[in-house]
Design a protein around this motif. Sequence first.
Motif, PDB file in Angstrom:
ATOM      1  N   VAL A   1       1.106  -1.172  -0.123  1.00  0.00           N
ATOM      2  CA  VAL A   1       0.518  -0.176   0.039  1.00  0.00           C
ATOM      3  C   VAL A   1       0.775   0.971  -0.016  1.00  0.00           C
ATOM      4  CG1 VAL A   1      -2.191   1.079   1.009  1.00  0.00           C
ATOM      5  CG2 VAL A   1      -1.922  -0.965   1.536  1.00  0.00           C
ATOM      6  N   GLN A   2       0.247   2.263  -1.123  1.00  0.00           N
ATOM      7  CA  GLN A   2       1.314   3.466  -0.791  1.00  0.00           C
ATOM      8  C   GLN A   2       0.634   4.403  -0.355  1.00  0.00           C
ATOM      9  OE1 GLN A   2       4.184   4.123  -3.159  1.00  0.00           O
ATOM     10  NE2 GLN A   2       4.253   5.673  -2.283  1.00  0.00           N
ATOM     11  N   LEU A   3       1.331   4.753   0.813  1.00  0.00           N
ATOM     12  CA  LEU A   3       0.572   5.562   1.814  1.00  0.00           C
ATOM     13  C   LEU A   3       1.020   6.879   1.821  1.00  0.00           C
ATOM     14  CD1 LEU A   3       2.626   3.692   4.882  1.00  0.00           C
ATOM     15  CD2 LEU A   3      -0.012   3.475   4.324  1.00  0.00           C
ATOM     16  N   LYS A   4       0.327   8.040   2.398  1.00  0.00           N
ATOM     17  CA  LYS A   4      -0.051   9.338   1.817  1.00  0.00           C
ATOM     18  C   LYS A   4       0.598   9.634   2.735  1.00  0.00           C
ATOM     19  CE  LYS A   4      -3.436  12.397   2.604  1.00  0.00           C
ATOM     20  NZ  LYS A   4      -5.361  12.617   1.855  1.00  0.00           N
ATOM     21  N   TYR A   5       1.107   9.435   3.746  1.00  0.00           N
ATOM     22  CA  TYR A   5       1.833   9.648   4.874  1.00  0.00           C
ATOM     23  C   TYR A   5       3.704   9.104   5.077  1.00  0.00           C
ATOM     24  CZ  TYR A   5      -1.842  11.968   5.889  1.00  0.00           C
ATOM     25  OH  TYR A   5      -3.590  12.683   6.002  1.00  0.00           O
ATOM     26  N   THR A   6       4.508   9.885   5.158  1.00  0.00           N
ATOM     27  CA  THR A   6       5.628   9.168   5.485  1.00  0.00           C
ATOM     28  C   THR A   6       5.933   8.923   6.995  1.00  0.00           C
ATOM     29  OG1 THR A   6       7.104  10.345   4.221  1.00  0.00           O
ATOM     30  CG2 THR A   6       8.130   9.410   5.839  1.00  0.00           C
ATOM     31  N   MET A   7       5.363   7.602   7.236  1.00  0.00           N
ATOM     32  CA  MET A   7       6.202   7.192   8.785  1.00  0.00           C
ATOM     33  C   MET A   7       6.979   6.449   9.436  1.00  0.00           C
ATOM     34  SD  MET A   7       1.709   5.912   8.741  1.00  0.00           S
ATOM     35  CE  MET A   7       0.123   6.524   8.046  1.00  0.00           C
ATOM     36  N   ASP A   8       7.702   6.982  10.966  1.00  0.00           N
ATOM     37  CA  ASP A   8       8.100   6.344  11.333  1.00  0.00           C
ATOM     38  C   ASP A   8       8.330   4.840  12.184  1.00  0.00           C
ATOM     39  OD1 ASP A   8       9.324   9.040  11.369  1.00  0.00           O
ATOM     40  OD2 ASP A   8       8.820   8.990  12.900  1.00  0.00           O
ATOM     41  N   ASN A   9       6.719   4.045  12.155  1.00  0.00           N
ATOM     42  CA  ASN A   9       6.308   2.958  13.005  1.00  0.00           C
ATOM     43  C   ASN A   9       4.780   3.248  12.501  1.00  0.00           C
ATOM     44  OD1 ASN A   9       6.820   1.166  14.150  1.00  0.00           O
ATOM     45  ND2 ASN A   9       8.523   1.595  15.763  1.00  0.00           N
ATOM     46  N   ILE A  10       4.572   1.878  13.251  1.00  0.00           N
ATOM     47  CA  ILE A  10       2.707   1.510  13.068  1.00  0.00           C
ATOM     48  C   ILE A  10       2.859   0.596  14.559  1.00  0.00           C
ATOM     49  CG2 ILE A  10       2.593   1.719  10.612  1.00  0.00           C
ATOM     50  CD1 ILE A  10       3.263  -1.336  10.985  1.00  0.00           C
ATOM     51  N   ASP A  11       1.161   0.811  14.012  1.00  0.00           N
ATOM     52  CA  ASP A  11       0.942   0.245  15.737  1.00  0.00           C
ATOM     53  C   ASP A  11      -0.621  -0.706  15.957  1.00  0.00           C
ATOM     54  OD1 ASP A  11       0.484  -1.080  18.466  1.00  0.00           O
ATOM     55  OD2 ASP A  11      -0.479   0.070  18.956  1.00  0.00           O
ATOM     56  N   PHE A  12      -0.466  -1.758  14.951  1.00  0.00           N
ATOM     57  CA  PHE A  12      -2.347  -1.770  14.710  1.00  0.00           C
ATOM     58  C   PHE A  12      -3.095  -3.057  15.565  1.00  0.00           C
ATOM     59  CE2 PHE A  12      -0.656  -1.554  10.709  1.00  0.00           C
ATOM     60  CZ  PHE A  12      -2.387  -1.077   9.633  1.00  0.00           C
ATOM     61  N   LEU A  13      -4.283  -1.984  16.365  1.00  0.00           N
ATOM     62  CA  LEU A  13      -4.445  -2.950  17.348  1.00  0.00           C
ATOM     63  C   LEU A  13      -5.550  -4.572  16.838  1.00  0.00           C
ATOM     64  CD1 LEU A  13      -6.111  -2.386  20.133  1.00  0.00           C
ATOM     65  CD2 LEU A  13      -8.367  -1.499  19.164  1.00  0.00           C
TER      66      LEU A  13
END
Lengths: 475, 167
Positions: A435-447
Amino acid sequence: MKKSRSEKELVDTIRKLPQKHKLSPESRERILTAIRKDYEVSVTRNARNRRSVRKSSFKKWKAPLVSAVAMGLVVLIGFTLWKSSIVQPQVKTSASSSSHTIKKSDRNHTLLTPTNKKGTTTTQTKTTTRTPNNKHGYSLNKLQSPINDIKMVSDQVGWLQAGNQILYTQDSGKSWQEVTPKGLGAKMSQGSPLLKNEFYDEKNAWVAVSSQAGSSVYHTQEGGTTWKETPIKDQGMVGGPITLTFTSQNEGWLLQAVGAGAGSELVSLFHTRDGGTTWDSVGTTQPNTNQKDPLPLGGMKSGLSVNQSSLWLSGLDASDYPYLYNSGDLGVHWKKQTVPIPNGYSAAGGSSETFPPHFFNQSFGIMPVHYGNGGQSYVFYLTQDGGQTWRPGTGVKSTTNNQMPYQIIDDHHIAVLDTNVLNVSADQGQSWKTVQLKYTMDNIDFLNASIGYGYHGKTVYKTLDGGNTWTQLSP
Amino acid sequence: MNNLEVIEDWFRLYGDEVYNFLIYYTRRGDVEDLVQEVFIKAMRGLDHFREESSPKTWLFSIAKNVAIDSFRKKQPIPMDSTAFSMAVTEETPDEWLEVEEEKKELYHAIQALNEEYRLVILFRALKEFSIAETAEALGWSALKVRVTYHRALKSLQKILGQREGLA
C-alpha cells in the motif's frame, strides 16, 4: 588504507577525522546578530499579541456581559416582586438567612440562589479526575522528542512514549495526558536515560530505565496515575534495557545490555513473579565461564521472548547463520537453534538478524529475520512445533534500503513499514500486499487487522481499513 | 537568564561542534546559514525544552532536522570533498600529508552509506555520543541505535574493503 580493519580501529580512525574547523569571527557575529534580532521580534510580537488578546477578549465578552447584566436586573426585579407578594413567616426567616436557602417546594427558584458553597460536584471531580497535572490534555506538539512508541491496548485506551515522556489516552488518541513517572526527572538530570516500555493493558504498564545512577523499573497499576519504582541491581547504562516483557500481570522478564566487546555483548537477565516488586537475577554473560550452555556472550542481542517456560534470545553475530538461542529451563541453560536460510538469501558475515519469535500458543509462532545482503529484507518464519523447526515465508524487501519496522498483528496478519509504503500480509508472511501511503511514517501499531495507528515525528495517523487509508489524528 | 542569554551561551559552547557536524552531514562547506537556523529554532522552542535534558543532544537533534529540511530544498552534493578539504585545513601540514589520503577515503566511505547508517556513524563514532544521547538526538530506540551502528560499521568495512580491492 589497511586491509581488514577491526571495528575498534575503524572507530578510532573515524574519531580522528578532522573536526577542528571553526566558524569565522564574521560568521559568528552575523549569526549572533540574527539570533538577537529574532529574539527582539518575538518579544515585540508577544507583547502585541498579549494586548490584542486583552482587546479581543473584552470584545468577546462585551455583548454577553451587557445581556447578563440586563437579565440580572430583570430577574432581581421579578424576585423582589415575588417576594413581596408572599407573606409567610418562613420566607422571612429564609430571606434573612445569609445562605438564602429555599424550601423544597420552591425548587423552581433555585436559580435565584447562590446555593450551597460546599457542592458535591467538586468532590466527585476530584475523585474521578486523573491526578497528572495536565487534566486538560497534552498537545503532542509540546513533546520534547519524536514519538518512539505507541501501544493501543483497547479501542479507546493506549500509551505513547516519546523520549523520556510517557502519555496516555482514553479516547482513541484524540487527546493525551502526560503520565511520566515523577522519578524519571531525577534520572534525566544525570544524562539521557535509556528506556524500554511494556504497555500491558489499560491499567498496567512498566518502564525500565537505565541511567548513570543505575537501573530501575517503574510500574503503574492505575493507568499512569501513580508509579512505583523498583531498583535493579546492575551498574546501569551502557546499552540499557533490550527487552521488558510481561506474560501476565505478575510474571515478567528484563534483559539488560551491560557492556559490549568485539562481536559480543554482555547482558543480564532478570525475572519477576510479583509484578515487578522484586527482580531476581537469572544470569549474566561471563567472558570466561565453566558453566555448560551459559547465557551466550557472543553476538548483539535484539531481544527476548517467552513462551511458557521456553525463552528465546535473538540477535546477530559474525557467523554465517541466523542467531537464535533457546532456554527450556527459564534462562539457566541456552542452546543454539538452527534456522534455515531461504534460497536467494545469505547470512554471510553476520548479515542476518533475528528478532524475538512471537508465540500464539505452545506450538505455533512467527519469527522475523532480517537479511541485509543485497538490500534490506524481512523473512517471517513459522514454527508449528514450539520452535524446534522453522519454515521461512516469502521475503519482503525495502525499497529505501532503510531498516523497516514491523508488527506481527495476530496469528495471520503481519505489517512491515517501509517509510511511505506499507507491506501487509494476511497469510502469515507467505504473500504481501503493498500500500502506497500518503504520509511518511516512522512506525505503526495495529490494534487488530483493521484498526491501526502510525506516527511520524510528533504526528499520529489512524487507519480503520487495515492500512489502505489513513487520516491525521493529532496534533 | 532570559532565552536570548541561554542561546548565546549555548552558541558559544556548541556553535563550532554543530558547525562541524553539519559540514559532515550535509557534505557542504557553506553551512553557516544552517547553524544560524539551528540556534534560532532552539531559541523559539526553548520554552518546551526540559532543563533536565542535555542542551547538546537537543541542539544536535535540531541540527539533524534542519539539515534534512535543507536536503528537501537543495540536493546534497554526493561524494563532495570540498567540505572535507575545508575541515582538514586545521591539521598541521605534516599530519595532513601523512594521513590525508586515508582520512579522505574514510570520509568518502562514510558519505557512501545510506542515510541511517551515516547518521549513526556521525553521532556514535565521530561525535562520540553515548547510545542514550544518540537515541535521544535521533529519536530512535536504544536497540535501533545499537543494531544500526553495528550494521553501519560492517557496511563501512565492506565499502572500504571493496575500494581496497579496486585500488
